[in-house]
Each structure stands twice: as C-alpha cells, then as structure tokens.
Design an enzyme around this catalytic site. Structure first.
Site, short mmCIF file in Angstrom:
data_model
loop_
_atom_site.label_atom_id
_atom_site.label_comp_id
_atom_site.label_asym_id
_atom_site.label_seq_id
_atom_site.Cartn_x
_atom_site.Cartn_y
_atom_site.Cartn_z
N ASP A 103 0.84 -1.21 0.00
CA ASP A 103 0.00 0.00 0.00
C ASP A 103 0.87 1.25 0.00
O ASP A 103 2.00 1.22 0.48
CB ASP A 103 -0.83 0.11 1.30
N1 URA Z 1 -1.19 -5.95 3.98
C1 URA Z 1 -1.62 -4.68 3.96
O1 URA Z 1 -2.62 -4.36 4.60
N2 URA Z 1 -0.93 -3.78 3.26
C2 URA Z 1 0.18 -4.06 2.56
O2 URA Z 1 0.77 -3.18 1.94
C3 URA Z 1 0.62 -5.40 2.58
C4 URA Z 1 -0.08 -6.32 3.29
#
Ligand code: URA
Length: 231
Positions: A103
C-alpha cells in the site's frame, strides 16, 4: 547472439534508431574494440557500453526498500514507486514491475523484476512465499487473535474463502509481527481491523529468505538479488 541495436534497445540504453549514433561515437565495444555497425551481432554478455557490461544482462531482479507515500502502480496520480528507479530500467523491453504490491502507506521490502514468469510465480497463491510484516495498532491486539489467525478460519468481509493460517506474534499491547503465506488486498490491515486493532504503522520486513535488515537499505535504496533464492 543479438544485433547491437537490438541489445541497446532491449536493455533500455536507447532506441534501435538511436543505436547507430551510439556505435558511431564509439560507445559500444567488443573485446576492447569499437563495434563498427549497429547491425553487427554479438553476445550481450560480451558487449561493453561506455566501458561497462550491459546492466542486468540475465534479467533484472532487485530488492527495494519502499518508502512511505509512493504507490505501486505505473499509472496512478502522485508519487509512484517507479519514479524511484532509473529510467533505463523502465526503458527495457521486458517491462519492469513490482512483485505484488505494498500500500501507499506501507513501507519495506518490495521486489522488482523484469521477468514476468518470476513475478507471476512469486505472486501466485500456489507459491506461498512467507511474508513478514511488522505493525503498530491504535488499540491493543487481543490475545485470541493469535489462535484465530492460525486457525485458517478467519473470513474477511466480502470474501468467500477464509485466510490461510497466519502466524501472529504480539510483541507489545499495540505492536506485533504477522507472517502471511498469501497476499490479499490490504490483508494485514483487514485482519487486524477484524479483531478490533486497526493498523497505524505497517512495514514488510521479510519475504522468503530475504530480510530487509540484512540488506541494509535506506528507504528508496535497492540492491540486486539472486532470483534463485526463490526457486
Ligand atoms: N497488507 C496490507 O494491509 N498492506 C500491505 O501493503 C501489505 C499487506
């Protein structure tokens, strides 16, 4: 063996059309001698460009320490993870992409490669490469979450198959580590939200045998890796 103009464009140095100019200026050599023609054929591994071997001649595989605030996308608005990479990598004819995504507000270990089969194999649910995340939450993590996550029975909102068993370590009331063997959308955040402990800080610290700590990368830095580590 490949044509020199094909090598220069395949590895992102310049277009095939521009290759003649590179050759004319003596920038391309073979065995210490300038190559005479852009249509000559050579083994890419033997060619030197500006005196240096062709970069990532057998495929580009790097580990990047993704900083916060950039998006793992080629086309979204705002700062992209690809803005951190040299333009020459992006010009390679085999497209460079991230192995899965983190993310925008997650930092940590992200693999980047120009080998579609490698990217596909590592993101395939069959491969189960363990991924370790370190996180902080805004509410205490309930102790029952350890057994729930390990059970393989946690069903996330809007999904029809439960999460694979995952290992949760609670390190402090609002801090822990989670090891996942799959990669669903916002999975860590959604799993912890499901037990009433919203994630406020998230970083991936390991993928398979690679640990970010051992790589000694500051945010935004990368290092070449051996794809054989994931074979
Ligand atoms: N889980 C999440 O919530 N975000 C990420 O970037 C990776 C795994």
């Amino acid at each position: 063996m490949m044509r020199i103009d094909a090598i220069l464009s395949r590895y992102g140095y310049c277009s095939r059309r521009e290759a003649a100019g590179w050759v004319k200026r003596g920038r391309v050599t073979l065995g210490g001698e300038p190559v005479r023609s852009a249509s000559a054929k050579a083994d890419p591994a033997a060619v030197r460009i500006d005196g240096r071997p062709v970069e990532f001649v057998n495929g580009l595989y790097v580990a990047l320490h993704k900083p916060l605030g950039c998006t793992c996308s080629h086309k979204e608005e705002g700062e992209l993870v690809y803005d951190l990479l040299p333009q020459q990598w992006l010009n390679r004819s085999n497209g460079v992409s991230t192995v899965g995504r983190l993310d925008k507000e997650t930092s940590g270990l992200l693999l980047v490669a120009d080998d579609g089969a490698f990217v596909h194999a590592l993101t395939s649910p069959k491969k189960h490469v363990p991924k370790v995340y370190e996180f902080e939450t805004s509410a205490p993590i309930p102790a029952e979450a350890v057994a729930l996550f390990a059970s393989g029975e946690l069903l996330l909102e809007g999904e029809t198959t439960p999460c694979l068993p995952a290992e949760l370590q609670i390190e402090a009331p609002c801090r822990g580590r989670l090891t996942l063997h799959e990669g669903r959308y916002h999975q860590v955040r959604r799993m912890l939200a499901a037990v009433g402990a919203p994630v406020v800080v998230l970083s991936r610290i390991a993928m398979g045998p690679l640990r970010l700590q051992d790589l000694q990368l500051a945010p935004g830095e990368w290092v070449e890796i051996d794809p054989g580590l994931f074979a």
